[in-house]
Design a protein around this motif. Structure first.
Motif, PDB file in Angstrom:
ATOM      1  N   ALA A 757      20.538 -26.426 -41.198  1.00  0.00           N
ATOM      2  CA  ALA A 757      20.558 -26.292 -39.913  1.00  0.00           C
ATOM      3  C   ALA A 757      20.013 -24.781 -39.460  1.00  0.00           C
ATOM      4  O   ALA A 757      19.906 -23.968 -40.122  1.00  0.00           O
ATOM      5  CB  ALA A 757      22.114 -26.196 -39.773  1.00  0.00           C
ATOM      6  N   ALA A 758      19.520 -24.906 -38.127  1.00  0.00           N
ATOM      7  CA  ALA A 758      18.990 -23.656 -37.519  1.00  0.00           C
ATOM      8  C   ALA A 758      20.236 -23.027 -36.810  1.00  0.00           C
ATOM      9  O   ALA A 758      21.411 -23.299 -36.692  1.00  0.00           O
ATOM     10  CB  ALA A 758      17.745 -24.147 -36.617  1.00  0.00           C
ATOM     11  N   ALA A 759      19.739 -21.873 -35.952  1.00  0.00           N
ATOM     12  CA  ALA A 759      20.299 -21.046 -35.261  1.00  0.00           C
ATOM     13  C   ALA A 759      21.776 -20.606 -35.807  1.00  0.00           C
ATOM     14  O   ALA A 759      22.775 -20.249 -35.136  1.00  0.00           O
ATOM     15  CB  ALA A 759      20.980 -22.287 -34.143  1.00  0.00           C
ATOM     16  N   HIS A 760      21.639 -20.207 -37.010  1.00  0.00           N
ATOM     17  CA  HIS A 760      22.824 -19.432 -37.990  1.00  0.00           C
ATOM     18  C   HIS A 760      22.106 -18.513 -38.588  1.00  0.00           C
ATOM     19  O   HIS A 760      20.942 -18.655 -39.017  1.00  0.00           O
ATOM     20  CB  HIS A 760      23.415 -20.755 -38.538  1.00  0.00           C
ATOM     21  N   THR A 761      22.815 -17.360 -38.766  1.00  0.00           N
ATOM     22  CA  THR A 761      22.233 -16.265 -39.329  1.00  0.00           C
ATOM     23  C   THR A 761      22.159 -16.433 -40.916  1.00  0.00           C
ATOM     24  O   THR A 761      21.012 -15.939 -41.355  1.00  0.00           O
ATOM     25  CB  THR A 761      23.188 -14.867 -39.451  1.00  0.00           C
ATOM     26  N   ASP A 762      22.709 -17.535 -41.528  1.00  0.00           N
ATOM     27  CA  ASP A 762      22.190 -17.811 -42.970  1.00  0.00           C
ATOM     28  C   ASP A 762      21.150 -18.420 -42.979  1.00  0.00           C
ATOM     29  O   ASP A 762      20.536 -18.234 -44.267  1.00  0.00           O
ATOM     30  CB  ASP A 762      23.483 -18.694 -43.417  1.00  0.00           C
ATOM     31  N   THR A 763      20.387 -18.778 -41.953  1.00  0.00           N
ATOM     32  CA  THR A 763      19.278 -19.542 -42.238  1.00  0.00           C
ATOM     33  C   THR A 763      18.171 -18.951 -41.391  1.00  0.00           C
ATOM     34  O   THR A 763      16.883 -19.576 -41.381  1.00  0.00           O
ATOM     35  CB  THR A 763      19.225 -21.067 -41.900  1.00  0.00           C
ATOM     36  N   VAL A 764      18.268 -17.987 -40.718  1.00  0.00           N
ATOM     37  CA  VAL A 764      17.221 -17.239 -39.643  1.00  0.00           C
ATOM     38  C   VAL A 764      16.129 -17.026 -40.557  1.00  0.00           C
ATOM     39  O   VAL A 764      14.781 -17.223 -40.525  1.00  0.00           O
ATOM     40  CB  VAL A 764      17.656 -16.069 -39.270  1.00  0.00           C
ATOM     41  N   ALA A 765      16.162 -16.492 -41.957  1.00  0.00           N
ATOM     42  CA  ALA A 765      15.187 -16.260 -42.704  1.00  0.00           C
ATOM     43  C   ALA A 765      14.114 -17.312 -43.012  1.00  0.00           C
ATOM     44  O   ALA A 765      13.141 -17.037 -43.432  1.00  0.00           O
ATOM     45  CB  ALA A 765      15.476 -15.713 -44.278  1.00  0.00           C
ATOM     46  N   LEU A 766      14.622 -18.755 -42.815  1.00  0.00           N
ATOM     47  CA  LEU A 766      13.822 -19.865 -43.112  1.00  0.00           C
ATOM     48  C   LEU A 766      12.519 -20.073 -42.149  1.00  0.00           C
ATOM     49  O   LEU A 766      11.721 -20.693 -42.305  1.00  0.00           O
ATOM     50  CB  LEU A 766      14.559 -20.958 -43.663  1.00  0.00           C
ATOM     51  N   GLY A 767      12.674 -18.990 -40.958  1.00  0.00           N
ATOM     52  CA  GLY A 767      11.681 -19.204 -39.971  1.00  0.00           C
ATOM     53  C   GLY A 767      11.677 -20.610 -39.359  1.00  0.00           C
ATOM     54  O   GLY A 767      12.810 -21.316 -38.945  1.00  0.00           O
ATOM     55  N   ALA A 768      10.464 -21.223 -39.148  1.00  0.00           N
ATOM     56  CA  ALA A 768      10.279 -22.388 -38.235  1.00  0.00           C
ATOM     57  C   ALA A 768      11.169 -23.557 -38.578  1.00  0.00           C
ATOM     58  O   ALA A 768      11.869 -23.783 -39.706  1.00  0.00           O
ATOM     59  CB  ALA A 768       9.015 -22.687 -38.435  1.00  0.00           C
ATOM     60  N   MET A 769      11.568 -24.226 -37.433  1.00  0.00           N
ATOM     61  CA  MET A 769      12.438 -25.301 -37.517  1.00  0.00           C
ATOM     62  C   MET A 769      12.063 -26.275 -38.280  1.00  0.00           C
ATOM     63  O   MET A 769      12.691 -27.001 -39.176  1.00  0.00           O
ATOM     64  CB  MET A 769      13.034 -25.800 -36.216  1.00  0.00           C
ATOM     65  N   CYS A 770      10.656 -26.631 -37.982  1.00  0.00           N
ATOM     66  CA  CYS A 770       9.895 -27.558 -38.619  1.00  0.00           C
ATOM     67  C   CYS A 770       8.981 -26.695 -39.700  1.00  0.00           C
ATOM     68  O   CYS A 770       8.126 -26.068 -39.392  1.00  0.00           O
ATOM     69  CB  CYS A 770       9.146 -28.528 -37.917  1.00  0.00           C
ATOM     70  N   SER A 771       9.434 -27.186 -41.122  1.00  0.00           N
ATOM     71  CA  SER A 771       8.565 -26.454 -42.138  1.00  0.00           C
ATOM     72  C   SER A 771       8.736 -27.077 -43.319  1.00  0.00           C
ATOM     73  O   SER A 771       9.322 -28.141 -43.421  1.00  0.00           O
ATOM     74  CB  SER A 771       8.926 -25.055 -42.289  1.00  0.00           C
ATOM     75  N   VAL A 772       8.107 -26.686 -44.259  1.00  0.00           N
ATOM     76  CA  VAL A 772       8.040 -27.230 -45.648  1.00  0.00           C
ATOM     77  C   VAL A 772       8.878 -26.499 -46.422  1.00  0.00           C
ATOM     78  O   VAL A 772       8.537 -25.200 -46.627  1.00  0.00           O
ATOM     79  CB  VAL A 772       6.686 -27.602 -46.378  1.00  0.00           C
ATOM     80  N   LEU A 773       9.958 -26.907 -47.077  1.00  0.00           N
ATOM     81  CA  LEU A 773      10.810 -26.036 -48.103  1.00  0.00           C
ATOM     82  C   LEU A 773      10.673 -26.091 -49.552  1.00  0.00           C
ATOM     83  O   LEU A 773      10.135 -27.289 -49.914  1.00  0.00           O
ATOM     84  CB  LEU A 773      12.393 -26.377 -47.671  1.00  0.00           C
ATOM     85  N   THR A 774      10.857 -25.232 -50.267  1.00  0.00           N
ATOM     86  CA  THR A 774      11.430 -25.327 -51.805  1.00  0.00           C
ATOM     87  C   THR A 774      12.759 -25.217 -52.175  1.00  0.00           C
ATOM     88  O   THR A 774      13.354 -24.537 -51.107  1.00  0.00           O
ATOM     89  CB  THR A 774      10.272 -24.417 -52.368  1.00  0.00           C
ATOM     90  N   VAL A 775      13.184 -26.087 -53.016  1.00  0.00           N
ATOM     91  CA  VAL A 775      14.625 -25.684 -53.330  1.00  0.00           C
ATOM     92  C   VAL A 775      14.566 -25.830 -54.870  1.00  0.00           C
ATOM     93  O   VAL A 775      14.118 -26.503 -55.619  1.00  0.00           O
ATOM     94  CB  VAL A 775      15.242 -27.193 -52.856  1.00  0.00           C
ATOM     95  N   GLU A 776      15.363 -24.683 -55.218  1.00  0.00           N
ATOM     96  CA  GLU A 776      15.820 -24.510 -56.846  1.00  0.00           C
ATOM     97  C   GLU A 776      17.112 -24.185 -56.899  1.00  0.00           C
ATOM     98  O   GLU A 776      17.874 -23.594 -55.924  1.00  0.00           O
ATOM     99  CB  GLU A 776      15.003 -23.624 -57.153  1.00  0.00           C
ATOM    100  N   LYS A 777      17.732 -24.597 -58.058  1.00  0.00           N
ATOM    101  CA  LYS A 777      19.026 -24.210 -58.528  1.00  0.00           C
ATOM    102  C   LYS A 777      18.999 -22.829 -58.604  1.00  0.00           C
ATOM    103  O   LYS A 777      18.196 -22.147 -59.205  1.00  0.00           O
ATOM    104  CB  LYS A 777      19.490 -25.075 -59.750  1.00  0.00           C
ATOM    105  N   VAL A 778      20.140 -22.243 -58.324  1.00  0.00           N
ATOM    106  CA  VAL A 778      20.301 -20.699 -58.586  1.00  0.00           C
ATOM    107  C   VAL A 778      20.881 -20.524 -59.743  1.00  0.00           C
ATOM    108  O   VAL A 778      22.007 -21.262 -60.154  1.00  0.00           O
ATOM    109  CB  VAL A 778      21.183 -20.212 -57.434  1.00  0.00           C
TER     110      VAL A 778
END
Lengths: 778, 443
Positions: A757-778
């Motif tokens: 989701a966008a529009a939340h401080t938790d995800t602001v750092a991810l930038g553009a709403m349409c983008s390519v993401l990487t996902v890895e287990k912490v």
């Protein structure tokens, strides 16, 4: 047509009318509790019993169909006796705690007891007590007051689409309750408060804070989505205490979404900006208005002088009023800048300059209910436009076929005829397939650009459904408008509508999604649009009503750019840490409740409203602030005395609907290409994060809809990444920006898609709403 | 097994061997399924079947007494999807006939339902069986298996063009599910609450489709009617009250049980068949048609014949044919308290007058029984029942009201005594002995 006589007055009614409908047409009131014009007939409260000639027993007016020549008596001895009997029964187990009941003063039971009951009762036995239920943060219960009319149950089942309430147990032990351990989570839940004819369901945020007769009421208009729901804003001592729907059959009917009903809590938030502030030597200082306005005007004039007018940009909220948007663009243009935009979450601006008119819904809101085939493209429909979803839900029940093309398969609680759920990058291609298939069925020539696509089974199914209708509508949702190929989606929707002889349009994301165009708050040739202004940093920005890190297509970029700017002038009802970081001056302006103004809704309807309360502290209506800034900057044509003057200039009169609405395009080349490598981000804007006001509404922030963003994936994706639901994952968007989120299963997502989701401080750092993401287990 | 003594046995012919005579082969040996075969082989028209049932004047045996043939004729011919539903939700206190019908002779009901389905053009049927008689439900399932295996149910029955399948569905013991539309709701998986009528089930029934719903005994009578002809069946009883009827006789008689007698049989005869009054005590009162029917005092009852019209004339209802016999040891206040408690507990809670009124009635009667009555209570009870009757979706409010009104009407002095003296007119010791569970003088 049938003729009926009610208390001696005759009337012609349609076949299939009920006695209560006929009576209401005549202006004859028949007391009732369970009956509601928008809900199915239950006939259980028995309050509407009337005498019908030749019937041996009194008949319920709500469920009795009119027959030709029927004679009805609503005040005969038989009817009155029945009504008094029912009223006595209703009251024997009712606690009669009116003095401490929130419903007191606006209670149907109270009113009808006065009108139709006896002054005392012979009941002297023990009274029933019913345990209260936890329905969530919005609706409070006092179930002992419940008269089991089942309106709330029928509302959740029929209007909201999922039966979240039911009646358990029998007879006197009957209780209305949610499923065990569940709450009522529909985005329309507040309506059950209005529907409850007694004080069993009351507003949790409003509870015990005022008596209804202490409240002043003002008509207003919702500042949230593009529907423009009509509101009654109720205030006490210039504080908004409660918001209720103002019935408007053409717009919100008699409903409100929870967002519209409870967002008023944000108006009273501790984050309200109540005094002008300027940053001096890195420290914030509260100052008088004249100091702040001087500071702002000097800052803007200096930048214009030193760097040229083009170094100034204006980023305006689509939730601002028409008058504010109009004055803001006039001010910027007066300074010589064409860098003006209100389309903050949009990322594809390639149709600028090619539009035939103002983009809009393409039809009246009420027309949506008359469509027999609908394709919704790119929309989290139920959350983005709950009341339009509700209209389509009712249409589907009447036989309309609804289909969706989208990136997520969220349950719309609508019976769908067909669906294509694809990765965001595939939306244009699949819509092109639908166009090709429809053209083939209709035997019309398709655009050469779509000729090459291969029609999938899903697209074929959508096309078959659409082509079988006679009144078709294509609705482009928020996601379609935010899409990087929004222009192509618009062009394809247009082609589809032409092939089908139907209509197409946009579901307006914000209160002034149409009004922003009307106010000319968009750049003309040579100007920069919202995205370009942030990509190509300016020296100074005027920000109106937005929190750009949350309200832009790329919040991270907005934050970076604004922080580097020399002067950011922010007009806002709220302050936030981010604003304190990037702004040079903060001007406290009124939210919708404290200013007069106008929203032009998604169907182009002009809806003006007055202030419901006085501005809080030193807050001032933004139109006044902008007017003074105009004067201080010496811009011509800023001699407005009222917001009505501004509106008159912006609209060229006082039309009911704005002119120039047209979704047509000239010379847009289709771009069907999709080149997403890796995991595509699907970004929704959760309804309770969507604008600064709702983000500060405390009770809404406790609902399930306001859960913190997670990284949602389908089961195959989770397995591929070695993740289990509940695992913490590090989501990256290239570069160093990452967010640590919880992985969750969303079975309706396509492969290779991560929903964040966008529009939340938790995800602001991810930038553009349409983008390519990487996902890895912490 | 129940004690049986019948004159002109029809429905109960198959009961003779008790639990040993219920299976398909026994039924066939008694001539079972011959009528179905005849109808299918002769390609009898639907109208002809309905006409025969109309001729028989068979009236619904569930309690309302609506003519069965007429009900069938309401089914729309053209509808593509129709249902036949059997109501074995025998919940009325005092009634225990349908469970014996299904226990000793389930196939007569099955055959009756198949013939009904043929007549109204239904392809699917359900038998809704009361939740508290689970063994009967199991037996019915077994009987269905037998009928399916023999080709009486399923696709193209007995090689004809007619297909019909029948399923058993058991409830969970809610009285209200015996109300036909409450029953349909329950089959649909919803809370069993009666629907507002109209529309009636013949137009809007199960899953919203045209549905014929009849009582078990009504269906069970169909094969016999088809066998002997409507006219002959009618002549067994009296005009407008055709055929025989099962009466569940309970209470203070020597041989409680189900008795099949022709309509119009004198009550005195039925009482005699049930072995007369227990201990030779005096008859005090009779509830002639299940607990919701108004009670009748002994002298009135002894003049009645057992048929719809005679009992109605006397001011009560034949109902489901549950005859509750009370002798002179009964405290009428206590009896009413028990009945009122039942309706208070079984009101579905949908309509205000019934939900609120049934509890009010019970509480007041309870108070009177427990020595806390007030002189104005009897008028209050009458007023509350008056406010309940005829003001609800279904007849449960009336069912709760009738006993109260009739008990007060016929035994007012007993209630007044209770209120005035805070105790029973009938000595508690006499009551204890009369209950049959205690001996005189035993602690």
């Amino acid at each position: 047509m049938l003729e009926i006589e009610i208390d001696g007055k005759t009337l012609q009614v349609e076949d299939g009318s009920t006695v209560i409908e006929a009576a209401h047409k005549l202006g004859t009131y028949i007391p009732h509790f369970c009956y509601h014009k928008k809900l199915s007939i239950a006939a259980n409260c028995r309050m509407c019993l009337v005498q019908v000639e030749k019937a041996p027993k009194p008949m319920p007016a709500c469920a009795t169909l009119v027959t030709n020549g029927m004679k009805v008596f609503t005040h005969s001895d038989q009817a009155v006796k029945a009504q008094k009997a029912v009223m006595e029964f209703l009251l024997i187990n009712h606690p009669l705690d009116c003095p401490i009941c929130d419903q007191g003063g606006e209670c149907q039971l109270q009113d009808l007891a006065v009108g139709y009951g006896e002054s005392d009762s012979k009941y002297e036995e023990e009274k029933r007590v019913v345990p209260d239920k936890d329905l969530g943060p919005l609706v409070s219960t006092d179930m002992t007051r419940c008269i089991n009319c089942t309106r709330c149950i029928r509302f959740t089942a029929e209007i909201a689409g999922f039966m979240e309430l039911g009646q358990s147990f029998r007879g006197e032990h009957a209780e209305v309750m949610p499923f065990i351990g569940k709450t009522v989570d529909t985005e329309l839940s507040g309506n059950i408060i209005d529907l409850c004819p007694v004080g069993a369901l009351t507003s949790k945020p409003f509870r015990f804070s005022a008596r209804t007769w202490e409240l002043s009421r003002r008509k207003s208009v919702s500042p949230h989505d593009g529907l423009g729901s009509n509101l009654i804003v109720q205030t006490k001592n210039d504080r908004v205490m409660r918001v209720l729907p103002l019935e408007n059959e053409d717009i919100n009917e008699c409903w409100l979404t929870d967002k519209e009903r409870f967002s008023y809590q944000g108006l009273n938030s501790t984050e309200r900006l109540t005094r002008p502030m300027v940053k001096q030597g890195g420290a914030w200082k509260e100052v008088d208005w004249n100091v702040a306005l001087d500071y702002a005007s000097h800052a803007l004039r200096d930048v214009a002088k030193t760097h040229g007018s083009a170094a100034i940009g204006g980023l305006l909220s689509p939730h601002a009023t028409l008058e504010e948007l109009y004055l803001a663009q006039k001010l910027l243009r007066g300074l010589g800048s064409e860098n003006i935009d209100f389309r903050l979450r949009q990322s594809d601006f390639s149709v600028d300059g090619k539009r035939k008119g103002t983009p809009w819904l393409g039809m009246k809101i009420a027309d949506i209910s008359r469509l027999d085939r609908v394709l919704v493209v790119g929309s989290f429909l139920r959350k983005d436009h709950p009341l339009i979803a509700q209209r389509l839900r009712q249409s589907a029940k009447r036989g309309a076929e609804i289909s969706i093309l989208h990136g997520a398969d969220d349950d719309l609680l609508i019976k769908l005829a067909a669906r294509a759920i694809v990765a965001p990058s595939q939306l244009p291609a699949v819509l092109a397939q639908v166009v090709k298939a429809v053209c083939a069925i209709k035997g019309v020539a398709a655009d050469t650009a779509v000729a090459g696509v291969t029609v999938s089974a899903e697209a074929q199914a959508i096309a078959r459904s659409l082509a079988s209708g006679s009144n078709t509508g294509i609705l482009l949702g928020n996601f379609a408008q935010q899409h990087p190929q929004a222009a192509t989606l618009q062009a394809l929707a247009g082609q589809l509508a032409v092939a089908l002889g139907g209509k197409f349009g946009f579901l307006g994301e914000a209160a002034n999604s149409v009004g922003g165009y009307v106010a000319k708050a968009v750049p003309r040739a040579g100007g920069l649009n919202a995205a370009a202004m942030l990509k190509e940093p300016r020296q100074a920005y005027v920000v109106l009503g937005a929190e750009l890190e949350l309200d832009c297509a790329d919040g991270a970029q907005a934050l970076a750019t604004l922080t580097k700017a020399a002067a950011v002038v922010v007009l806002s009802p709220f302050k936030s840490q981010a604003m304190l970081d990037y702004a040079a001056v903060l001007l406290p302006v009124s939210p919708f409740s404290e200013t007069s103004g106008t929203f032009v809704n998604t169907e182009g309807r002009v809806q003006s409203f007055y202030a419901a309360a006085k501005p809080l502290g030193e807050t001032r209506p933004a139109w006044k602030v902008l007017r003074v800034l105009g004067n201080l900057l010496g811009v011509a044509g800023f001699e407005f005395n009222s917001s009505e003057d501004v509106r008159a200039e912006a609209l060229g009169g006082t039309p009911d609907f704005v002119s120039g609405l047209d979704n047509g395009l000239d010379g847009v080349a289709l771009n069907l290409g999709a080149s997403a490598n890796g995991f595509e981000r699907l970004a929704d804007v959760p309804l309770h994060f969507a604008d600064p006001l709702v983000r500060r509404a405390a009770a809404l922030q406790q609902t399930r809809d306001a859960a913190a963003p997670a990284a949602l994936m389908n089961a195959a994706m989770l397995a591929k990444l070695g993740l289990a639901a509940g695992d913490r994952t590090r989501v990256g968007a290239g570069g160093t920006a990452t967010a640590v989120l919880t992985a969750q299963l969303d079975a309706g997502l396509p492969d290779s898609v991560v929903r964040v989701a966008a529009a939340h401080t938790d995800t602001v750092a991810l930038g553009a709403m349409c983008s390519v993401l990487t996902v890895e287990k912490v | 097994m129940a004690l049986i003594d019948t004159i002109n046995p029809l429905l109960t012919t198959g009961w003779a061997k008790g639990d040993a005579g219920w299976s398909l082969k026994d039924y066939e040996a008694r001539g079972g399924y011959a009528q179905l075969k005849r109808i299918l082989a002769s390609k009898m028209s639907q109208d002809e079947v309905i006409a025969e049932v109309k001729k028989s004047a068979l009236r619904g045996r569930g309690g309302a007494g609506f003519p069965a043939g007429l009900k069938w004729s309401f089914m729309p011919k053209a509808a593509p999807e129709k249902y036949v539903v059997c109501n074995t939700d025998e919940g009325e206190p005092g009634t225990f006939k349908d469970r014996d019908l299904l226990r000793y002779d389930p196939h007569s009901t099955i055959e009756g339902m198949i013939i009904a389905a043929y007549a109204v053009g239904a392809k699917r049927g359900y038998n809704y069986i009361h939740g508290e008689i689970f063994d009967i439900y199991q037996r019915f399932e077994e009987a269905l298996d037998q009928a399916r295996a023999a080709g009486y149910l399923g696709d193209r029955i007995l090689g004809s063009d007619f297909s019909f399948d029948l399923f058993a569905h058991h409830g969970w013991g809610a009285y209200i599910c015996g109300e036909e539309t409450g029953l349909l709701e329950s089959i649909e998986g919803k809370k069993g609450q009666p629907r507002y009528k109209p529309p009636f089930p013949a137009n809007f029934g199960l899953y919203g489709k045209p549905t014929t719903i009849n009582n078990t005994e009504t269906f069970a009578a169909i094969p016999f009617i088809m066998s002997m002809g409507g006219e002959a069946y009618l002549n067994l009883g009296k005009p407008n009250n055709g055929g025989t009827k099962l009466f569940s006789v309970s209470g203070h008689v020597n041989r409680p049980g189900n008795y099949e007698v022709p309509m119009g049989t004198p009550f005195a005869k039925l009482l005699e068949m049930a072995g007369g009054m227990r201990g030779g005590r005096k008859l005090k009162a009779v509830i002639p048609g299940g607990s919701s029917a108004p009670v009748l005092p002994a002298d009135v009852m002894m003049e009645c014949t057992m048929d719809y019209d005679s009992i109605a004339k006397a001011g009560s209802m034949l109902g489901s044919g549950a005859v509750i016999v009370m002798d002179e040891t009964v405290c009428m206040v206590k009896a009413l308290e028990r009945l009122s408690y039942f309706y208070f507990e079984e009101s579905c809670g949908q309509c205000t007058p019934c939900r609120e009124g049934s509890g009010w009635l019970y509480r007041v009667v309870h108070r009177i029984e427990h020595g806390e009555g007030r002189p104005e209570d009897l008028d209050l009870l009458n007023r509350v029942t008056d406010n309940m009757m005829g003001k609800t979706i279904c007849a449960l409010a009336d069912a709760a009201a009738f006993p109260v009104r009739s008990f007060i009407k016929h035994f007012r002095s007993e209630f007044e005594y209770h209120i005035e003296h805070k105790k029973c007119l009938v000595d508690p010791e006499v009551q204890r002995v009369g209950s049959g569970f205690f001996k005189a003088g035993a602690a």
